[in-house]
Design a protein around this motif. Structure first.
Motif, mmCIF file in Angstrom:
data_model
loop_
_atom_site.group_PDB
_atom_site.id
_atom_site.type_symbol
_atom_site.label_atom_id
_atom_site.label_comp_id
_atom_site.label_asym_id
_atom_site.label_seq_id
_atom_site.Cartn_x
_atom_site.Cartn_y
_atom_site.Cartn_z
ATOM 1 N N ILE A 147 0.723 -1.105 -0.061
ATOM 2 C CA ILE A 147 -0.050 0.048 0.078
ATOM 3 C C ILE A 147 0.933 1.096 0.119
ATOM 4 N N GLY A 148 0.696 2.206 -0.807
ATOM 5 C CA GLY A 148 1.370 3.496 -0.995
ATOM 6 C C GLY A 148 0.465 4.546 -0.969
ATOM 7 N N GLY A 149 1.409 5.609 -1.093
ATOM 8 C CA GLY A 149 0.590 7.064 -0.839
ATOM 9 C C GLY A 149 0.318 7.446 0.544
ATOM 10 N N ILE A 150 -1.038 7.996 0.690
ATOM 11 C CA ILE A 150 -1.383 8.540 2.203
ATOM 12 C C ILE A 150 -2.113 7.653 2.654
ATOM 13 N N ILE A 151 -1.689 7.195 4.137
ATOM 14 C CA ILE A 151 -2.568 6.193 4.803
ATOM 15 C C ILE A 151 -2.915 6.945 6.125
ATOM 16 N N VAL A 152 -4.361 6.936 6.385
ATOM 17 C CA VAL A 152 -4.856 7.306 7.536
ATOM 18 C C VAL A 152 -5.318 6.304 8.470
ATOM 19 N N VAL A 153 -4.686 6.309 9.668
ATOM 20 C CA VAL A 153 -5.091 5.390 10.851
ATOM 21 C C VAL A 153 -5.839 5.824 11.923
ATOM 22 N N ASP A 154 -7.209 5.312 11.919
ATOM 23 C CA ASP A 154 -7.831 5.818 13.265
ATOM 24 C C ASP A 154 -7.896 4.963 14.254
ATOM 25 N N PHE A 155 -6.909 5.271 15.348
ATOM 26 C CA PHE A 155 -6.710 4.387 16.394
ATOM 27 C C PHE A 155 -7.602 4.491 17.599
ATOM 28 N N ILE A 156 -7.723 3.678 18.191
ATOM 29 C CA ILE A 156 -8.724 3.751 19.566
ATOM 30 C C ILE A 156 -8.073 4.843 20.471
ATOM 31 N N ASP A 157 -9.161 5.823 20.817
ATOM 32 C CA ASP A 157 -8.981 6.907 21.438
ATOM 33 C C ASP A 157 -7.999 6.910 22.593
ATOM 34 N N ALA A 185 7.137 7.737 5.863
ATOM 35 C CA ALA A 185 7.311 8.827 6.899
ATOM 36 C C ALA A 185 5.966 8.540 7.714
ATOM 37 N N VAL A 186 6.131 8.525 9.168
ATOM 38 C CA VAL A 186 5.014 8.445 10.175
ATOM 39 C C VAL A 186 4.884 9.851 11.019
ATOM 40 N N LEU A 187 3.600 10.372 10.997
ATOM 41 C CA LEU A 187 3.437 11.432 11.544
ATOM 42 C C LEU A 187 2.761 11.077 13.107
ATOM 43 N N PRO A 188 2.855 12.427 14.106
ATOM 44 C CA PRO A 188 2.358 12.195 15.264
ATOM 45 C C PRO A 188 0.842 12.002 15.049
ATOM 46 N N ILE A 189 0.219 11.451 16.199
ATOM 47 C CA ILE A 189 -1.148 11.475 16.256
ATOM 48 C C ILE A 189 -1.736 12.733 16.467
ATOM 49 N N SER A 190 -2.701 13.020 15.649
ATOM 50 C CA SER A 190 -3.238 14.367 15.454
ATOM 51 C C SER A 190 -4.314 14.587 16.795
ATOM 52 N N GLN A 196 -1.280 9.889 10.611
ATOM 53 C CA GLN A 196 -0.951 9.839 9.193
ATOM 54 C C GLN A 196 0.452 9.195 8.611
ATOM 55 N N ILE A 197 0.221 8.413 7.621
ATOM 56 C CA ILE A 197 1.506 7.694 7.164
ATOM 57 C C ILE A 197 1.598 7.775 5.701
ATOM 58 N N THR A 198 2.646 8.326 4.918
ATOM 59 C CA THR A 198 2.988 8.131 3.672
ATOM 60 C C THR A 198 4.098 7.088 3.467
ATOM 61 N N ARG A 199 3.941 6.531 2.108
ATOM 62 C CA ARG A 199 4.729 5.292 1.984
ATOM 63 C C ARG A 199 4.769 5.347 0.430
ATOM 64 N N GLN A 200 6.185 5.290 -0.004
ATOM 65 C CA GLN A 200 6.394 5.098 -1.349
ATOM 66 C C GLN A 200 5.792 4.190 -2.356
ATOM 67 N N ARG A 201 5.272 4.383 -3.507
ATOM 68 C CA ARG A 201 4.516 3.451 -4.174
ATOM 69 C C ARG A 201 5.244 3.156 -5.282
ATOM 70 N N MET A 202 5.469 1.978 -5.463
ATOM 71 C CA MET A 202 6.604 1.567 -6.564
ATOM 72 C C MET A 202 5.913 0.833 -7.684
ATOM 73 N N LYS A 203 4.725 0.057 -7.391
ATOM 74 C CA LYS A 203 4.287 -0.900 -8.335
ATOM 75 C C LYS A 203 2.692 -0.814 -7.900
ATOM 76 N N PRO A 204 1.537 -1.317 -8.583
ATOM 77 C CA PRO A 204 0.480 -1.392 -8.395
ATOM 78 C C PRO A 204 0.075 -2.205 -7.031
ATOM 79 N N GLU A 205 -0.699 -1.545 -6.348
ATOM 80 C CA GLU A 205 -1.047 -2.472 -5.061
ATOM 81 C C GLU A 205 -1.596 -3.922 -5.203
ATOM 82 N N MET A 206 -1.235 -4.756 -4.438
ATOM 83 C CA MET A 206 -1.607 -6.333 -4.410
ATOM 84 C C MET A 206 -3.036 -6.397 -3.626
ATOM 85 N N ASN A 207 -3.922 -6.707 -4.585
ATOM 86 C CA ASN A 207 -5.278 -7.062 -4.188
ATOM 87 C C ASN A 207 -5.599 -8.507 -4.248
ATOM 88 N N ILE A 208 -5.878 -9.397 -3.246
ATOM 89 C CA ILE A 208 -6.401 -10.670 -3.674
ATOM 90 C C ILE A 208 -7.793 -11.120 -3.017
#
Length: 517
Positions: free
Chosen positions: A360-370, A396-401, A407-419
């Motif tokens: 998974i690449g691009g922008i990833i937003v994670v909603d953790f338990i408060d 890159a991992v950013l602190p919890i807002s 928010q996490i950004t991750r380099q995308r080098m190839k199409p995401e794998m979906n099974i």
């Protein structure tokens, strides 16, 4: 940490699974007709300059022109253009001497694309990203040739050492060695794997890469764009080159040709580890033998279950990826804050694995338990960075807002794998879909574990007859139910009911009372 590489040769191509301590962390597919892999070198033709984007579209033979941005041109773009033209028209016996090549002045970082690529020339380019969705490949002119210990970068004389080598003395030693053995007009990046290596090993790796550059020169001679100049190694050998270390203890292949190639490659780069390459001769499919099929089924759905009962919901949108963390029935204490922290830490480890596994690449937003305590948020942030340390993609991992989102950004080098992890439902003849049988089995087992830890015993499970047959098949001591009895040391009875839906299951206690989950 023990690493294993399991390679499955199939009709569509080759599937490669990387296991760390028996857990699937990366899954790659190399198709038989694969083109435009990351690292491939092409002679391309500049087709269109877009000053507004400060970019160019280049024909490399793909159905859509590839994209080349000014920031990917390399400071030595003029040298690369000059070299490309000289190599194409070169008539010197044995090819021109690259050490005598006169390097041109560097381009400025804030320049314009039409100032460098004016006239739409032919140019040597490297695939930076594979074609994704409707987009063509993304290109770079910063040519790099990776080896096991070093990376060769033509047109400069810079020697850089990986920052992951922490010893300043070791860094200086490696720099001195490489500066003494590299050729003129070649820059070198010393990789982390070079730590502790001697001059002979580094020289052998560097010589091989310089010979590869000579092959590129030869392949450019008389070439007309679009034309592939050099292919990156196969996915198998490139992974071995980048990952092989003391932690690797097994490489298993089910194809004799790939086995021979892998063994020969290991014999060449690390003869002391040649014995870890094995040929799979078991009639059971190789991915089933090593539990990969089951892990794939349980890891690629929209919902990912964790061992504790917590689970993740992974959603994909056009702009970003969203991951929601849910506690399920997990409870480690009566302290709500501590429960949230423990669940979040477990989820963070699985999220780091999912990003690698699905690529998974691009922008990833994670909603953790408060969580309320700043110290706990900091612990989670540090833990996520630690879990992602083994990820080879830039991230890159950013602190919890203040909204509780990471928010996490991750380099995308190839199409995401979906099974697809769903199976056609026999109850409705394919008009709907259910979770895979393997996932259903896991759900029943997790509920069993929960009930047994909460003082229940002598449980009865009622399921659909098809699921009953699946759980009880095999000899008395080898069925799924028998394994559960041995695992939990409890009496378990399984009954079938024709009135149940295929995915329906219920638990009853020793008195025949249904246990509500």
């Amino acid at each position: 940490m023990n690493k294993e590489l399991i390679i499955n040769a199939a009709t569509h191509g080759v599937d490669i699974a990387l296991l760390e301590d028996k857990k699937l962390v990366e899954l790659h597919t190399e198709k038989n007709d694969a083109r435009f892999a990351v690292g491939d070198l092409y002679l391309g033709k500049v087709k269109k300059l877009i000053p507004g984007l400060n970019a160019a579209f280049v024909d490399v033979g793909f159905e859509k022109d590839a994209f080349l941005h000014y920031t990917d041109l390399s400071p030595y773009a003029r040298s690369l253009l000059k070299f490309t033209q000289m190599a194409i028209s070169d008539k010197t016996p044995g090819g021109m001497d690259f050490s005598q090549f006169q390097v041109e002045a560097e381009i400025i970082k804030t320049g314009k694309i039409n100032e460098v690529l004016n006239g739409k020339p032919n140019i040597l380019v490297q695939i930076l990203k594979e074609p994704i969705a409707a987009k063509g490949p993304r290109l770079s002119c910063e040519i790099s040739l990776p080896g096991r210990f070093v990376v060769l970068t033509p047109f400069n004389d810079i020697v850089a050492v990986s920052r992951k080598i922490h010893s300043s003395e070791e860094r200086k030693r490696l720099q001195r060695i490489v500066e003494s053995i590299k050729g003129k007009n070649f820059g070198v990046i010393v990789r982390t794997a070079a730590e502790g290596k001697n001059t002979a090993e580094l020289h052998e790796d560097l010589t091989e890469l310089q010979n590869t550059w000579k092959v590129i020169q030869q392949n450019l001679h008389g070439a007309n764009p679009p034309h592939k100049i050099l292919s990156e190694q196969t996915k198998t050998t490139s992974m071995l080159r980048d990952l092989l270390n003391a932690d690797f203890n097994k490489i298993v292949v089910n194809d004799k040709t790939i086995y021979a190639d892998a063994k020969a490659y290991i014999q060449r780069i690390a003869p002391e580890k040649a014995e870890i390459v094995q040929l799979h001769n078991n009639p059971l499919p190789i991915f089933d033998q090593y539990g990969i099929t089951k892990q794939v089924k349980g890891s690629f759905g929209k919902t990912v279950n964790l061992n504790s009962g917590a689970y993740l919901i992974i959603e994909h949108t056009e702009a970003l990826h969203v991951i929601d963390v849910n506690s399920g029935y997990k409870s480690v204490s009566n302290n709500q804050e501590q429960n949230a922290l423990e669940t979040n830490l477990e989820a963070a480890e699985e999220i780091a694995r999912q990003l690698r596994l699905r690529d998974i690449g691009g922008i990833i937003v994670v909603d953790f338990i408060d969580m309320k305590l700043p110290d706990n948020k900091k612990k989670l942030m540090e833990a996520m960075e630690g879990f992602m340390r083994g990820d080879r993609a830039k991230h890159a991992v950013l602190p919890i807002s203040k909204f509780g989102l990471m928010q996490i950004t991750r380099q995308r080098m190839k199409p995401e794998m979906n099974i697809n992890t769903q199976e056609v439902c026999p109850s409705c003849n394919g008009t709907g879909k259910i979770s895979s049988t393997l996932i259903l089995e896991d759900e029943i087992e997790k509920n069993l574990g929960y009930l047994f830890t909460h003082k229940h015993s002598n449980l009865t499970i009622v399921v659909h007859p098809i699921v009953y047959a699946y759980l009880t098949k095999g000899w008395l001591w080898n069925s799924k139910v028998a394994k559960w009895k041995r695992k939990y040391k409890q009496a378990i009875t399984v009954k079938s009911d024709n009135n149940y839906m295929l995915t329906e299951f219920r638990f009853y206690d020793a008195n025949g009372e249904e246990i509500k989950m």
